[in-house]
Design a protein around this motif. Structure first.
Motif, mmCIF file in Angstrom:
data_model
loop_
_atom_site.group_PDB
_atom_site.id
_atom_site.type_symbol
_atom_site.label_atom_id
_atom_site.label_comp_id
_atom_site.label_asym_id
_atom_site.label_seq_id
_atom_site.Cartn_x
_atom_site.Cartn_y
_atom_site.Cartn_z
ATOM 1 N N ASN A 214 10.653 5.801 6.546
ATOM 2 C CA ASN A 214 10.989 5.845 7.970
ATOM 3 C C ASN A 214 12.441 6.230 8.240
ATOM 4 N N LEU A 215 13.354 5.496 7.630
ATOM 5 C CA LEU A 215 14.771 5.624 7.978
ATOM 6 C C LEU A 215 15.349 6.978 7.574
ATOM 7 N N LEU A 216 14.725 7.607 6.572
ATOM 8 C CA LEU A 216 15.197 8.914 6.117
ATOM 9 C C LEU A 216 14.558 10.051 6.909
ATOM 10 N N ARG A 217 13.527 9.738 7.675
ATOM 11 C CA ARG A 217 12.745 10.775 8.347
ATOM 12 C C ARG A 217 12.806 10.653 9.867
ATOM 13 N N ASN A 218 13.956 10.225 10.358
ATOM 14 C CA ASN A 218 14.195 10.137 11.805
ATOM 15 C C ASN A 218 13.229 9.210 12.517
ATOM 16 N N ARG A 219 12.834 8.141 11.822
ATOM 17 C CA ARG A 219 12.026 7.089 12.447
ATOM 18 C C ARG A 219 12.741 5.766 12.206
ATOM 19 N N PRO A 220 13.776 5.474 12.996
ATOM 20 C CA PRO A 220 14.624 4.301 12.743
ATOM 21 C C PRO A 220 13.978 2.986 13.163
ATOM 22 N N ASP A 221 12.823 2.722 12.588
ATOM 23 C CA ASP A 221 12.066 1.508 12.914
ATOM 24 C C ASP A 221 12.195 0.550 11.728
ATOM 25 N N LEU A 222 13.190 -0.320 11.790
ATOM 26 C CA LEU A 222 13.448 -1.234 10.682
ATOM 27 C C LEU A 222 12.319 -2.240 10.513
ATOM 28 N N ASP A 223 11.752 -2.702 11.617
ATOM 29 C CA ASP A 223 10.668 -3.686 11.528
ATOM 30 C C ASP A 223 9.468 -3.103 10.782
ATOM 31 N N ASP A 224 9.096 -1.869 11.120
ATOM 32 C CA ASP A 224 7.974 -1.236 10.438
ATOM 33 C C ASP A 224 8.305 -0.964 8.978
ATOM 34 N N THR A 225 9.553 -0.593 8.715
ATOM 35 C CA THR A 225 9.973 -0.346 7.334
ATOM 36 C C THR A 225 9.845 -1.612 6.502
ATOM 37 N N ILE A 226 10.311 -2.731 7.029
ATOM 38 C CA ILE A 226 10.199 -4.000 6.305
ATOM 39 C C ILE A 226 8.739 -4.396 6.139
ATOM 40 N N ARG A 227 7.950 -4.186 7.182
ATOM 41 C CA ARG A 227 6.510 -4.493 7.107
ATOM 42 C C ARG A 227 5.865 -3.703 5.983
ATOM 43 N N ARG A 228 6.222 -2.444 5.866
ATOM 44 C CA ARG A 228 5.672 -1.609 4.800
ATOM 45 C C ARG A 228 6.132 -2.095 3.425
ATOM 46 N N LEU A 229 7.412 -2.372 3.291
ATOM 47 C CA LEU A 229 7.923 -2.836 2.001
ATOM 48 C C LEU A 229 7.260 -4.145 1.592
ATOM 49 N N GLN A 230 7.079 -5.043 2.534
ATOM 50 C CA GLN A 230 6.409 -6.308 2.223
ATOM 51 C C GLN A 230 4.962 -6.075 1.795
ATOM 52 N N ALA A 231 4.287 -5.158 2.453
ATOM 53 C CA ALA A 231 2.906 -4.843 2.080
ATOM 54 C C ALA A 231 2.859 -4.176 0.705
ATOM 55 N N PHE A 232 3.834 -3.313 0.420
ATOM 56 C CA PHE A 232 3.892 -2.668 -0.894
ATOM 57 C C PHE A 232 4.131 -3.720 -1.981
ATOM 58 N N GLU A 233 4.969 -4.694 -1.672
ATOM 59 C CA GLU A 233 5.203 -5.784 -2.620
ATOM 60 C C GLU A 233 3.911 -6.556 -2.869
ATOM 61 N N GLN A 234 3.197 -6.890 -1.806
ATOM 62 C CA GLN A 234 1.949 -7.622 -1.945
ATOM 63 C C GLN A 234 0.914 -6.816 -2.731
ATOM 64 N N ALA A 235 0.989 -5.483 -2.627
ATOM 65 C CA ALA A 235 0.064 -4.624 -3.365
ATOM 66 C C ALA A 235 0.428 -4.514 -4.837
ATOM 67 N N GLY A 236 1.623 -4.978 -5.213
ATOM 68 C CA GLY A 236 1.989 -5.032 -6.623
ATOM 69 C C GLY A 236 3.086 -4.103 -7.082
ATOM 70 N N ALA A 237 3.764 -3.402 -6.164
ATOM 71 C CA ALA A 237 4.867 -2.526 -6.568
ATOM 72 C C ALA A 237 5.956 -3.329 -7.263
ATOM 73 N N ASP A 238 6.592 -2.725 -8.257
ATOM 74 C CA ASP A 238 7.632 -3.399 -9.040
ATOM 75 C C ASP A 238 8.992 -3.365 -8.358
ATOM 76 N N VAL A 239 9.287 -2.254 -7.687
ATOM 77 C CA VAL A 239 10.568 -2.039 -7.010
ATOM 78 C C VAL A 239 10.283 -1.469 -5.634
ATOM 79 N N LEU A 240 11.109 -1.831 -4.667
ATOM 80 C CA LEU A 240 10.936 -1.375 -3.287
ATOM 81 C C LEU A 240 12.144 -0.553 -2.870
ATOM 82 N N TYR A 241 11.906 0.461 -2.042
ATOM 83 C CA TYR A 241 12.969 1.427 -1.757
ATOM 84 C C TYR A 241 12.771 1.986 -0.358
#
Length: 268
Positions: free
Chosen positions: A150-177
């Protein structure tokens, strides 16, 4: 430990992972004392006279294979959105990355489609889950990084970015970016919102110390070393064209140093 396990262990504390764009820069950066390397999709594309996103998947994998074989260090790859849009293609991306000798890779939720640049939330999570399932099927350790663009692609939605990172973590990703952060408070907010190691893209606003204190574990450069090299080339060209001088040549790495480094027999 294999390279994947070594790479995973590095995330126990903050470290800088530079991004070479060819075999020579990979070997040179390794010789300076870095503990791991990462590819740069944009940097490699620029070195081939192409725009970011202009390198096909198979060509990118060949490039990754070259870099992984060029050094004893763990190499992680920026594989953009992977082999395709589907969850199945995300899994195939992992298998291709492991076969190329990489210690890890990242897959992002940027689709490359100007009309719908960011994958819909549930689809993005499904892609991460499929990649994680593929990682777990491997016979050696492999560090998978899930990127929220989001933040790199002109979508400055921090809440959605965090929501995605949290979901990626729950899905099992090792590192979040989440590339595109430019202030330390946002780094701190993101790192405190998740439990997995966070990669941060370096900017002139940051220092290693400040990022470590904010909770970041991995600090990458993206295409910044490549653009810095083009900047040095531009300055040299301007001096020659505008001033008729060659003072720039005093700033380069010594010919003998590079000759000695690249004359060493490969261990791989």
């Amino acid at each position: 430990m294999d390279k994947g396990a070594i790479f995973r262990k590095l995330h126990d504390s903050a470290f800088v992972i530079p991004n070479p764009w060819d075999i020579g820069t990979a070997k040179y950066l390794a010789s300076l004392g870095f503990k791991a390397l990462a590819t740069t999709s944009a940097g490699y594309a620029f070195s081939r006279g192409l725009p970011d996103g202009g390198v096909g998947f198979e060509v990118m994998i060949d490039h990754c294979r070259e870099l992984a074989a060029a050094t004893d260090l763990p190499v992680s790859a920026d594989l953009e959105n992977g082999k395709g849009d589907s969850p199945e293609s995300a899994a195939e991306t992992i298998f291709a990355a492991e076969a190329a000798g990489l210690a890890g890779c990242s897959i992002e939720d940027y689709s490359g489609d100007p009309g719908k640049p960011i994958y819909e939330f549930s689809h993005a999570v499904e892609r991460v889950a499929a990649a994680v399932e593929a990682v777990r099927a491997l016979k050696r350790d492999f560090v998978f990084t899930a990127r929220a663009e989001n933040l790199l692609r002109n979508r400055p939605d921090l809440d959605d970015t965090i929501r995605r990172l949290q979901a990626f973590e729950q899905a099992g990703a090792d590192v979040l970016y989440a590339p595109g952060i430019d202030d330390i408070d946002t780094v701190r907010t993101i790192c405190s919102a998740v439990g997995k190691p966070v990669n941060v893209l370096a900017t002139p606003n940051f220092t290693v110390k400040a990022l470590a204190e904010a909770g970041a574990r991995r600090i990458s450069l993206g295409s910044k070393l490549t653009t810095a090299a083009f900047g040095a080339l531009q300055a040299a060209a301007r001096e020659m064209l505008d001033k008729g001088g060659f003072e720039f040549s005093k700033q380069g790495v010594g010919f003998g140093d590079l000759q000695a480094l690249f004359s060493k027999r490969d261990k791989n």
